[in-house]
Design an enzyme around this catalytic site. Structure first.
Site, mmCIF file in Angstrom:
data_model
loop_
_atom_site.group_PDB
_atom_site.id
_atom_site.type_symbol
_atom_site.label_atom_id
_atom_site.label_comp_id
_atom_site.label_asym_id
_atom_site.label_seq_id
_atom_site.Cartn_x
_atom_site.Cartn_y
_atom_site.Cartn_z
ATOM 1 N NE ARG A 178 -51.831 -42.734 -20.998
ATOM 2 C CZ ARG A 178 -52.337 -43.948 -20.974
ATOM 3 N NH1 ARG A 178 -51.534 -44.989 -20.963
ATOM 4 N NH2 ARG A 178 -53.637 -44.119 -20.953
ATOM 5 C CE LYS A 194 -65.092 -54.415 -28.992
ATOM 6 N NZ LYS A 194 -64.138 -54.264 -27.935
ATOM 7 N N GLY A 239 -57.935 -42.105 -25.190
ATOM 8 C CA GLY A 239 -58.025 -43.107 -26.245
ATOM 9 C C GLY A 239 -57.951 -42.509 -27.632
ATOM 10 N N GLY A 265 -59.437 -45.869 -20.174
ATOM 11 C CA GLY A 265 -60.326 -46.626 -19.289
ATOM 12 C C GLY A 265 -60.668 -45.859 -18.024
HETATM 13 P P1 AMP Z 1 -63.394 -47.407 -29.214
HETATM 14 O O1 AMP Z 1 -62.123 -48.000 -28.667
HETATM 15 O O2 AMP Z 1 -64.622 -48.182 -28.869
HETATM 16 O O3 AMP Z 1 -63.508 -45.929 -28.946
HETATM 17 O O4 AMP Z 1 -63.298 -47.595 -30.785
HETATM 18 C C1 AMP Z 1 -62.319 -46.981 -31.569
HETATM 19 C C2 AMP Z 1 -62.293 -47.677 -32.885
HETATM 20 O O5 AMP Z 1 -63.571 -47.617 -33.467
HETATM 21 C C3 AMP Z 1 -61.337 -47.088 -33.879
HETATM 22 O O6 AMP Z 1 -60.284 -47.981 -34.100
HETATM 23 C C4 AMP Z 1 -62.193 -46.921 -35.138
HETATM 24 O O7 AMP Z 1 -61.555 -47.360 -36.321
HETATM 25 C C5 AMP Z 1 -63.388 -47.784 -34.850
HETATM 26 N N1 AMP Z 1 -64.559 -47.373 -35.596
HETATM 27 C C6 AMP Z 1 -65.162 -46.189 -35.623
HETATM 28 N N2 AMP Z 1 -66.186 -46.179 -36.491
HETATM 29 C C7 AMP Z 1 -66.250 -47.403 -37.035
HETATM 30 C C8 AMP Z 1 -67.077 -47.994 -38.017
HETATM 31 N N3 AMP Z 1 -68.057 -47.330 -38.605
HETATM 32 N N4 AMP Z 1 -66.842 -49.288 -38.332
HETATM 33 C C9 AMP Z 1 -65.853 -49.970 -37.760
HETATM 34 N N5 AMP Z 1 -65.028 -49.453 -36.818
HETATM 35 C C10 AMP Z 1 -65.223 -48.175 -36.476
#
Ligand code: AMP
Length: 401
Positions: A40, A201, A356, A379
Site C-alpha cells: 500500500r 466464506k 486481500g 473490502g
Molecule cells: P477470504 O478472506 O474469504 O478470501 O478467505 C481467505 C481464507 O480462506 C484464507 O485464510 C484461507 O486459509 C481460507 N481458506 C481457503 N480455502 C480453505 C479451505 N478449504 N478450508 C478452510 N479455509 C480455507
C-alpha cells in the site's frame, strides 16, 4: 458510477499545498514496527512523486488500525513514516498531534517539494464520524485535496469524503489505476472473461458472485467456499467448511449460471486432511465425496489442471480468494498454480487480482510483477465489483465535469 475521474494530471498543483489521503494501514508487527507487506505504501509513491516533481507541498493523511478515537501508540504511523522515508529518499517529518498546534505549525511551514505526515487520523473520533468541523479544519491546512487511498474508498470518513466538500479535489494515480482495471477492464473486458473465486466464506462473496454472473464467461470456484456449492449439488464434504445458510443461494447461482450461459466450474478433486494444521498430510479425494472425518484443504491435482486449462486462452482474468489454506505450505499448491497460470498469460491478456489474501499470495510467490493489476483494496475492491457506490470515489469530480 463514472470511472473517469479528474486526476492529479488534470489540475495545476505547482506551488499548492495538497492534502493527499493515502492508505498506509499496512500489516506490521505491533511491538517492533516491522512492516510485513508494504504494497500500500509502494503503490502511492507514483502520486507522491508526481506531486513533488510538479512543485507541490504534500500533507500526507492516513489511518492505521481501529483505535476508535483513542491515542494508541501501537497504531502510530511511525513505522509507515520510517519506511516511506527510505523509499522516497527525503525526510518525512511527522506531526505529534492530529490537527493540533504541531500539525498546524508543520503544515503552515511546508514548502514546495516537501512532505509531512499527519499522525493517525483515527486517533480523533471525529474522523470516522465524518464530522464536518473536523473535515473543514483538515481542509484549511491545504489548497487542494487528492484521494489515493483506494483501500479506504468504501468508508465515508472526514478525510475520505468530508474534506472534498471544502476543497477542489482529484484522484491520485493509484485510484486512477484501480478504477481503470476494476471498472473499465471488467465492464468492457477482452473476452473470454474468466473469474476465479475462492476464500473461506460464501457470505462475503455473494454480491461479487452475483455481479460476475452478469459479466463473466467462465467462473471457477475454489477454496473453502466451494464445499457449500458441492453440498448444493448433493455432494458429501466430510468435515470441510460449510456455510449452511447459503446452500440455497449456491443452488440459485448454479441455476442462474445455466440461464445466462456462464460456465461454472467446481473442483473435481480435493486435497483433504484429518486435521487443520500445518503438519497435516494431504490426500487426494473426489471433491463431491470427501470421506467423513476429512476436510478439504486445497484443490486437488485434477482441479489444478482443469482450472489452468480454463485460464489459458482468457482475454481477462479476475481473481479473488485463495484456492486453499495457502498459509500452510502443504496446501498452497492450488493457490500457487492459479497464480502461475495468471502470470503465464501473454501480454495481450489483462490479469487482475482483487485485494486481500490472493494479493498477498501473488506477492509471496514473487509473481505480482507479472500481473496487470494487483488491487490494494480488499473490502473496497469487492464492494466496487458488486456495483456498490464507493463514497470516496463518488465525491470526486468527473474528468469532463
Ligand atoms: P477470504 O478472506 O474469504 O478470501 O478467505 C481467505 C481464507 O480462506 C484464507 O485464510 C484461507 O486459509 C481460507 N481458506 C481457503 N480455502 C480453505 C479451505 N478449504 N478450508 C478452510 N479455509 C480455507
Amino acid at each position: 458510477m463514472n470511472y473517469d475521474k479528474k486526476t492529479v494530471r488534470d489540475i495545476d498543483v505547482a506551488g499548492k499545498k495538497i492534502l493527499l489521503r493515502c492508505d498506509f494501514n499496512v500489516p506490521h508487527d505491533k511491538k517492533t514496527g516491522v512492516i510485513h507487506d508494504d504494497t500500500r505504501i509502494v503503490s502511492t509513491l507514483p502520486t507522491i512523486r508526481y506531486l513533488l516533481d510538479h512543485g507541490a507541498a504534500v500533507i500526507l493523511l492516513s489511518h492505521m488500525g481501529r483505535p476508535h478515537g483513542e491515542w494508541k501508540q501501537e497504531m502510530s504511523l511511525f513505522s509507515a513514516r520510517d519506511h516511506l522515508e527510505k523509499l522516497l529518499g527525503i525526510p518525512v517529518p511527522m506531526t505529534q498531534d492530529v490537527l493540533g498546534p504541531d500539525t498546524r505549525a508543520k503544515c503552515a511551514a511546508l514548502q514546495p517539494g516537501e512532505v509531512v505526515l499527519v499522525e493517525n487520523l483515527r486517533f480523533c473520533v471525529e474522523e470516522e464520524k465524518n464530522d464536518p468541523a473536523f473535515a473543514k479544519a483538515l481542509a484549511e491546512l491545504a489548497d487542494l485535496f487528492v484521494f489515493d487511498a483506494f483501500g479506504a474508498a468504501h468508508r465515508a470518513h472526514a478525510s475520505t469524503v468530508g474534506v472534498a466538500a471544502y476543497l477542489p479535489s482529484a484522484a491520485g494515480l493509484l485510484v486512477e489505476k484501480e478504477l481503470a482495471f476494476l471498472g473499465m477492464s471488467l465492464d468492457q473486458p477482452l473476452r473470454p472473461l474468466v473469474a476465479i473465486l475462492g476464500g473461506a466464506k460464501v457470505a462475503d462473496k455473494i454480491g461479487v458472485i452475483n455481479s460476475l454472473l452478469q459479466k463473466a464467461d467462465t467462473i471457477l470456484i475454489g477454496g473453502g467456499m466451494a464445499y457449500t456449492f458441492q453440498v448444493a449439488q448433493g455432494g458429501h464434504i466430510g468435515s470441510s467448511l460449510l456455510d449452511e445458510d447459503h446452500i440455497v443461494f449456491a443452488r440459485e447461482m448454479i441455476e442462474k449460471a445455466k440461464e445466462k450461459g456462464v460456465k461454472l466450474l467446481f473442483p473435481v478433486d480435493t486435497m483433504a486432511a484429518g486435521e487443520f494444521t500445518a503438519q497435516a498430510e494431504g490426500q487426494v479425494v473426489p471433491a463431491h465425496a470427501i470421506p467423513p472425518g476429512l476436510m478439504g484443504m486445497d484443490i486437488g491435482p485434477e482441479t489444478i489442471a482443469l482450472f489452468t486449462e480454463a485460464i489459458r486462452g482468457a482475454g481477462t482474468v479476475f481473481w479473488n480468494g485463495p484456492m486453499g489454506v495457502f498459509e500452510f505450505p502443504n496446501f498452497a499448491a492450488g493457490t500457487n498454480a492459479v497464480a502461475q497460470a495468471l502470470s503465464q498469460l501473454g501480454e495481450g491478456a489483462v490479469t487482475i487480482v482483487g485485494g486481500g489474501d490472493s494479493a498477498s499470495a501473488v506477492e509471496k510467490i514473487g509473481l505480482a510483477g507479472r500481473i496487470s493489476h494487483v488491487s490494494t483494496g480488499g473490502g473496497a475492491a469487492l464492494e466496487f465489483l458488486e456495483g456498490l457506490e464507493l463514497p470516496a470515489i463518488a465525491c470526486l469530480p468527473d474528468r469532463n465535469a
